[in-house]
Design a protein around this motif. Structure first.
Motif, PDB file in Angstrom:
ATOM      1  N   MET A 191       0.811  -1.199   0.000  1.00 15.59           N
ATOM      2  CA  MET A 191       0.000   0.000   0.000  1.00 15.59           C
ATOM      3  C   MET A 191       0.849   1.256   0.000  1.00 15.59           C
ATOM      4  N   GLY A 192       2.077   1.189   0.435  1.00 16.74           N
ATOM      5  CA  GLY A 192       2.931   2.369   0.498  1.00 16.74           C
ATOM      6  C   GLY A 192       3.168   2.984  -0.870  1.00 16.74           C
ATOM      7  N   ILE A 193       3.357   2.155  -1.889  1.00 12.41           N
ATOM      8  CA  ILE A 193       3.618   2.661  -3.239  1.00 12.41           C
ATOM      9  C   ILE A 193       2.395   3.405  -3.764  1.00 12.41           C
ATOM     10  N   LEU A 194       1.206   2.843  -3.555  1.00 13.68           N
ATOM     11  CA  LEU A 194      -0.015   3.500  -4.024  1.00 13.68           C
ATOM     12  C   LEU A 194      -0.266   4.803  -3.274  1.00 13.68           C
ATOM     13  N   SER A 195       0.026   4.840  -2.010  1.00 18.30           N
ATOM     14  CA  SER A 195      -0.139   6.073  -1.228  1.00 18.30           C
ATOM     15  C   SER A 195       0.813   7.153  -1.724  1.00 18.30           C
ATOM     16  N   ASP A 196       2.047   6.773  -2.005  1.00 16.07           N
ATOM     17  CA  ASP A 196       3.017   7.727  -2.532  1.00 16.07           C
ATOM     18  C   ASP A 196       2.579   8.265  -3.891  1.00 16.07           C
ATOM     19  N   LEU A 197       2.099   7.378  -4.748  1.00 20.78           N
ATOM     20  CA  LEU A 197       1.634   7.783  -6.068  1.00 20.78           C
ATOM     21  C   LEU A 197       0.427   8.713  -5.952  1.00 20.78           C
ATOM     22  N   ASP A 198      -0.500   8.370  -5.072  1.00 18.27           N
ATOM     23  CA  ASP A 198      -1.676   9.210  -4.859  1.00 18.27           C
ATOM     24  C   ASP A 198      -1.274  10.602  -4.385  1.00 18.27           C
ATOM     25  N   LYS A 199      -0.316  10.669  -3.472  1.00 26.13           N
ATOM     26  CA  LYS A 199       0.146  11.963  -2.963  1.00 26.13           C
ATOM     27  C   LYS A 199       0.789  12.775  -4.073  1.00 26.13           C
ATOM     28  N   LYS A 200       1.613  12.137  -4.906  1.00 29.12           N
ATOM     29  CA  LYS A 200       2.271  12.844  -6.006  1.00 29.12           C
ATOM     30  C   LYS A 200       1.249  13.356  -7.016  1.00 29.12           C
ATOM     31  N   LEU A 201       0.275  12.531  -7.338  1.00 29.80           N
ATOM     32  CA  LEU A 201      -0.761  12.954  -8.276  1.00 29.80           C
ATOM     33  C   LEU A 201      -1.601  14.104  -7.711  1.00 29.80           C
ATOM     34  N   THR A 202      -1.933  14.014  -6.448  1.00 27.71           N
ATOM     35  CA  THR A 202      -2.714  15.067  -5.802  1.00 27.71           C
ATOM     36  C   THR A 202      -1.934  16.375  -5.775  1.00 27.71           C
ATOM     37  N   ASP A 203      -0.670  16.316  -5.401  1.00 25.30           N
ATOM     38  CA  ASP A 203       0.166  17.516  -5.385  1.00 25.30           C
ATOM     39  C   ASP A 203       0.271  18.131  -6.781  1.00 25.30           C
ATOM     40  N   ASN A 204       0.420  17.291  -7.786  1.00 25.84           N
ATOM     41  CA  ASN A 204       0.519  17.766  -9.156  1.00 25.84           C
ATOM     42  C   ASN A 204      -0.774  18.446  -9.602  1.00 25.84           C
ATOM     43  N   MET A 205      -1.909  17.881  -9.237  1.00 26.55           N
ATOM     44  CA  MET A 205      -3.197  18.485  -9.594  1.00 26.55           C
ATOM     45  C   MET A 205      -3.376  19.834  -8.919  1.00 26.55           C
ATOM     46  N   TYR A 206      -2.993  19.932  -7.662  1.00 25.12           N
ATOM     47  CA  TYR A 206      -3.095  21.220  -6.976  1.00 25.12           C
ATOM     48  C   TYR A 206      -2.174  22.258  -7.612  1.00 25.12           C
ATOM     49  N   GLU A 207      -1.007  21.828  -8.055  1.00 23.80           N
ATOM     50  CA  GLU A 207      -0.039  22.758  -8.628  1.00 23.80           C
ATOM     51  C   GLU A 207      -0.405  23.178 -10.047  1.00 23.80           C
ATOM     52  N   HIS A 208      -0.896  22.240 -10.859  1.00 22.62           N
ATOM     53  CA  HIS A 208      -1.133  22.512 -12.278  1.00 22.62           C
ATOM     54  C   HIS A 208      -2.590  22.377 -12.688  1.00 22.62           C
ATOM     55  N   GLY A 209      -3.475  22.111 -11.766  1.00 17.39           N
ATOM     56  CA  GLY A 209      -4.880  21.865 -12.096  1.00 17.39           C
ATOM     57  C   GLY A 209      -5.566  23.043 -12.747  1.00 17.39           C
ATOM     58  N   SER A 210      -5.205  24.260 -12.366  1.00 11.72           N
ATOM     59  CA  SER A 210      -5.872  25.422 -12.944  1.00 11.72           C
ATOM     60  C   SER A 210      -5.612  25.531 -14.442  1.00 11.72           C
ATOM     61  N   GLU A 211      -4.489  24.993 -14.908  1.00 12.12           N
ATOM     62  CA  GLU A 211      -4.204  25.013 -16.328  1.00 12.12           C
ATOM     63  C   GLU A 211      -5.212  24.162 -17.102  1.00 12.12           C
ATOM     64  N   LEU A 212      -5.779  23.171 -16.460  1.00 11.42           N
ATOM     65  CA  LEU A 212      -6.758  22.310 -17.111  1.00 11.42           C
ATOM     66  C   LEU A 212      -8.161  22.894 -17.065  1.00 11.42           C
ATOM     67  N   THR A 213      -8.470  23.676 -16.044  1.00 12.16           N
ATOM     68  CA  THR A 213      -9.818  24.195 -15.870  1.00 12.16           C
ATOM     69  C   THR A 213      -9.949  25.667 -16.194  1.00 12.16           C
ATOM     70  N   ASP A 214      -8.853  26.414 -16.236  1.00 13.92           N
ATOM     71  CA  ASP A 214      -8.880  27.846 -16.473  1.00 13.92           C
ATOM     72  C   ASP A 214      -8.321  28.128 -17.857  1.00 13.92           C
ATOM     73  N   PRO A 215      -9.184  28.459 -18.846  1.00  9.05           N
ATOM     74  CA  PRO A 215      -8.695  28.670 -20.201  1.00  9.05           C
ATOM     75  C   PRO A 215      -7.766  29.870 -20.339  1.00  9.05           C
ATOM     76  N   VAL A 216      -7.791  30.760 -19.379  1.00  6.87           N
ATOM     77  CA  VAL A 216      -6.991  31.977 -19.446  1.00  6.87           C
ATOM     78  C   VAL A 216      -5.567  31.735 -18.974  1.00  6.87           C
ATOM     79  N   SER A 217      -5.324  30.619 -18.332  1.00  7.27           N
ATOM     80  CA  SER A 217      -4.020  30.385 -17.723  1.00  7.27           C
ATOM     81  C   SER A 217      -2.878  30.351 -18.728  1.00  7.27           C
ATOM     82  N   ASP A 218      -3.162  30.058 -19.996  1.00  7.44           N
ATOM     83  CA  ASP A 218      -2.080  30.000 -20.977  1.00  7.44           C
ATOM     84  C   ASP A 218      -1.956  31.268 -21.818  1.00  7.44           C
ATOM     85  N   LEU A 219      -2.711  32.317 -21.465  1.00 11.13           N
ATOM     86  CA  LEU A 219      -2.578  33.588 -22.176  1.00 11.13           C
ATOM     87  C   LEU A 219      -1.339  34.326 -21.683  1.00 11.13           C
ATOM     88  N   PRO A 220      -0.707  35.079 -22.570  1.00 12.83           N
ATOM     89  CA  PRO A 220       0.454  35.870 -22.141  1.00 12.83           C
ATOM     90  C   PRO A 220       0.064  36.879 -21.060  1.00 12.83           C
TER      91      PRO A 220
END
Length: 75
Positions: free
Chosen positions: A1-30
């Motif tokens: 279970m440790g590997i899955l927990s680590d993967l889940d944490k990494k994925l969650t952190d990545n979504m929090y860091e870059h998630g707005s780029e997926l949901t906010d169309p303005v995020s890629d404007l200059p």
């Protein structure tokens, strides 16, 4: 279970860091575009600024020139 927990944490952190780029169309404007729209907000009634800002940035995102940074603009 440790590997899955680590993967889940990494994925969650990545979504929090870059998630707005997926949901906010303005995020890629200059940044210059976003700043220009912000300067225009002084001409808009205060109670309508959020709506107008969202609409203008959405239109720019939807109809922008794919590689406008190169300076190639249609005549």
């Amino acid at each position: 279970m440790g590997i899955l927990s680590d993967l889940d944490k990494k994925l969650t952190d990545n979504m929090y860091e870059h998630g707005s780029e997926l949901t906010d169309p303005v995020s890629d404007l200059p940044e210059a575009v976003v700043e220009a729209v912000e300067r225009l907000m002084s001409f808009i009634q205060p109670d309508a600024r959020d709506t107008v800002r969202s609409q203008v940035l959405g239109l720019v995102h939807e109809y922008r020139i794919p590689d406008a940074s190169s300076g190639d603009r249609p005549d």
